[in-house]
Write a protein that holds these residues in place. Sequence first.
Motif, PDB file in Angstrom:
ATOM      1  N   THR A 814       0.831  -1.214   0.000  1.00  0.00           N
ATOM      2  CA  THR A 814       0.000   0.000   0.000  1.00  0.00           C
ATOM      3  C   THR A 814       0.862   1.258   0.000  1.00  0.00           C
ATOM      4  N   SER A 815       1.879   1.279   0.855  1.00  0.00           N
ATOM      5  CA  SER A 815       2.769   2.456   0.907  1.00  0.00           C
ATOM      6  C   SER A 815       3.482   2.660  -0.424  1.00  0.00           C
ATOM      7  N   THR A 816       3.921   1.593  -1.049  1.00  0.00           N
ATOM      8  CA  THR A 816       4.630   1.706  -2.332  1.00  0.00           C
ATOM      9  C   THR A 816       3.708   2.214  -3.424  1.00  0.00           C
ATOM     10  N   ILE A 817       2.500   1.712  -3.457  1.00  0.00           N
ATOM     11  CA  ILE A 817       1.553   2.140  -4.495  1.00  0.00           C
ATOM     12  C   ILE A 817       1.205   3.613  -4.326  1.00  0.00           C
ATOM     13  N   VAL A 818       0.977   4.023  -3.076  1.00  0.00           N
ATOM     14  CA  VAL A 818       0.681   5.444  -2.834  1.00  0.00           C
ATOM     15  C   VAL A 818       1.874   6.314  -3.233  1.00  0.00           C
ATOM     16  N   PHE A 819       3.085   5.884  -2.951  1.00  0.00           N
ATOM     17  CA  PHE A 819       4.282   6.632  -3.335  1.00  0.00           C
ATOM     18  C   PHE A 819       4.371   6.775  -4.853  1.00  0.00           C
ATOM     19  N   LEU A 820       4.117   5.744  -5.589  1.00  0.00           N
ATOM     20  CA  LEU A 820       4.198   5.793  -7.051  1.00  0.00           C
ATOM     21  C   LEU A 820       3.128   6.710  -7.629  1.00  0.00           C
TER      22      LEU A 820
END
Length: 897
Positions: A814-820
Amino acid sequence: MPPSTSRPLLPFVAPPTDVLKWTQICMSKAPTSLLFLLSCCSLFSDRAVAFHLGVIVNTNSLVGREQKIAIETAAHYFNSSTTTLFLDVCESNSIDPIQANAYARSLMKRGAEAVIATGTWPEVVTLAGIGSKERIPVLSLATTSPPTLSPRPFLVRMSYPASGQARCLAQVVKSYNWRRVIVIYEDDDYGSITAMASLLFDALNTVGSEVIDYIAFPPVDTLSNPRASVQKELKRIRRHLSRVYIILQSSRLLTVSLFEEAKELGMMAKGHVWIANDDTTTLLDSTLEPSFISSHMQGVVGIKTYFDETSDSYQVFKAEFQRKFKADYGSKGEPGKFAVRAYDGVHAIAHAAVETKTMRSNTLLEGILSSHFMGLSGFIRFRSDGGLPEGKGYSAFRVVNVAGKSYRELGFWLEGFGFYKEEGEMVRHGERVDALSPVYWPGGPERVPSGWGKLKIGVPTTATFDQFVKVEYDERRMVKKVTGFCIDVFNETLVHLKYDLEYEFLAFNGTYDNLLNQIPLKVYDAAVGDITILDKRSINVTFTEPYLSSGLSMLVRMRSNRTQWMFTKPFTMRVWLLIIATMIYTGIIMWYLEHKINPEFDGPWWTQLGATFWLTISTIFFAHGRLYSYYTKIVAVVWLVAVFILTSCFTANLSSILTTEKLEPMVVDGKIGYDGDLFVRKYLQDVLGYKEDKFVKIGKAENYVDAFESGNITAAILEVPYLRVFISKHDDYTAQGETYMLGGFGFAFPKGSPMAEDFSRAILGLTEDGTLKKLEDKWFSFSMSNCPTPDKDGKRDSLSLDSFWVLFLFVGGTSTIVFLIETRLTIHHAVGVSLMEIFNMIRRSRNSWKRGGLGLQGVATFSSDQEGNATSMDQRPSDHMIELHRHACDDNEQTRW
């Protein structure tokens, strides 16, 4: 009983009494005048049929006198309009077969067409031989027959076989669960009682009981000192543990001597059982004095041949019998089984005479054998061999109990059916009972006696743990009290037995094997305690079913696995590391999303680092401040869910660990203690392979703790019941390794003792109703299932990565997707193109470079005008694009502010 198929009793029509008496006198004195006498008697009646019946009876005995009166009464009642019975009675005063032979020949010479013999079997056999020669039926009233009696074609036996009486006595023994008995009887010279004794032995074996001894008295009148002989034999059988005595045959003289000596020797006291056969019980009616009965025979159980004493025909016969008996002998007589059988014998002959005289039967013998009618003694029907039938429904007995000056009726027994409480129930084959009660037993107790004497029970004084057996002494070193789990089980077992059992505990100071060896030597009758059932021990004694399971297990000392890092045990090290990594990664993402728009991140790098750390940590306690970016809120929500799950699992698992403490076993590398039992030592050597120098004998329970603490032993081999007691008192010890099963704890009895079977059945009952479980909880209050489990690696209860990898994948993803997503939008606002278009430009630039171009010089660059439309630049595309992107980012940041 079978229904009657005969015609009703005929009314009494007889010649004048003085004529009958005159006829009898003349027959005895002048046999040649018999035809004249018959002619004279016929003048008084118009009867067409006259029958001459000879009778030989010993009137010296009470039984003979009763039979004589019954026969005379029957002759009066069975004189009909077509039949006249002329009695020719020879009153004998001895049992000499030679005299009986002379009487029989005299009767037959005077014209007797049938003879009734009331004497003993030697007399009957002699008369049967004469009857066969003269072809004249002989009807015997003797009660028993010798076993080797050969067929006698003209002999009719007016008595039921003795096998029915033997089976009735055996059923009485079975109903009260007596397993061993002693038989007493008065022998004779011709073997009839011996034959009945053999029948009784077989009947008792059939019901699971046995005769352990017997007394065969010779005829009492042949003894010079009957009382001394009786006393000697009673003292001999008194040494037996069995206290059940069956009197199979006894004359009046022997009965009196027997019970007088039995009372003097204490054999009529509580715990003794006396069972009397039919002949002995009959003596209670008129032969024995009421004072003797009340003083010496209280509690005796007896059987009497059943016949219906309430019928009208019996009441009429009884009244006439008592009148004639008093007239002839001056005393009151009671018609018993001998009288009613004599009456029925005359009945059978009278009807056979009618059948023969009217040509309905070829011979008188055939007429007798074809008789079938309901007599006073029951249903009468003869077999082809001249005996009464035996089997289901034929033999019936009353069961009586001596109380006071006489006896009372307990119930009835019908062969093939069993016991009945009421006579009406027996007649209609109604409700049966297993045993007859209440009974007044010798000594007065209402509960059924055990049939055993006072048991001497050995109990060990060397028990390792007092919870099983503990012997307390008084000031004289006598056994005062015996307590413990094994004693409680023994007492509860006695309650479940069907009989009372007298016993006393005797302390034994020695090994358990030596205690068991005393039982075959008859020093003890049983052994009670924490005795392990073993194959070798079962050779000489019989064990009951085990009342407590047992086995060998190792006792080791434990140390707690609680450390200063106890709080880290809910998770494994990998989980902790992943939690920290996920927290750092989530913090970086949240800093990136918040540092440009959140005033808390304004300032130098250390201020921003502190704000980021605080934001990450505060989320664990749900105390974080305001978040400005919606993307940050998404990351924070997912992280909060993960934190909630992790904290819940941490709390639950830590509580479980603290509640159920795991222990770490001490290393077993030293000597091993044991309680001194030889079989334990042998098991350690032969089965487990320990060397002899490894063993340390420890006698008492408290010595184990000292031995462990001093280092004398590092482990101990104990039976599981002992382990339960020891561990319940010492928390820092536990069982380790495999449990080697044994036979369990049981009570020991002599080899083949029926008491072992009774106790085994009672123990099974205690197991099924939960009594044993309650006793275990009372004495042990600890189960091996509650024993602390060794935890060698200390990680068994820690939650591993396998339980949380999906959660961490979800948070990190989730954190990675939001960052991208945030990065894409930032680039799009800066250059006005999407990331895909930028990637395409970079790809075309790389292809141009490979063709030899000047890097990005040949690539068209773009900028945005104020309307957002792309325009081309033709000079220095790379530097210009970078500068344009920087200004775009600054503009975008100002717009956000």
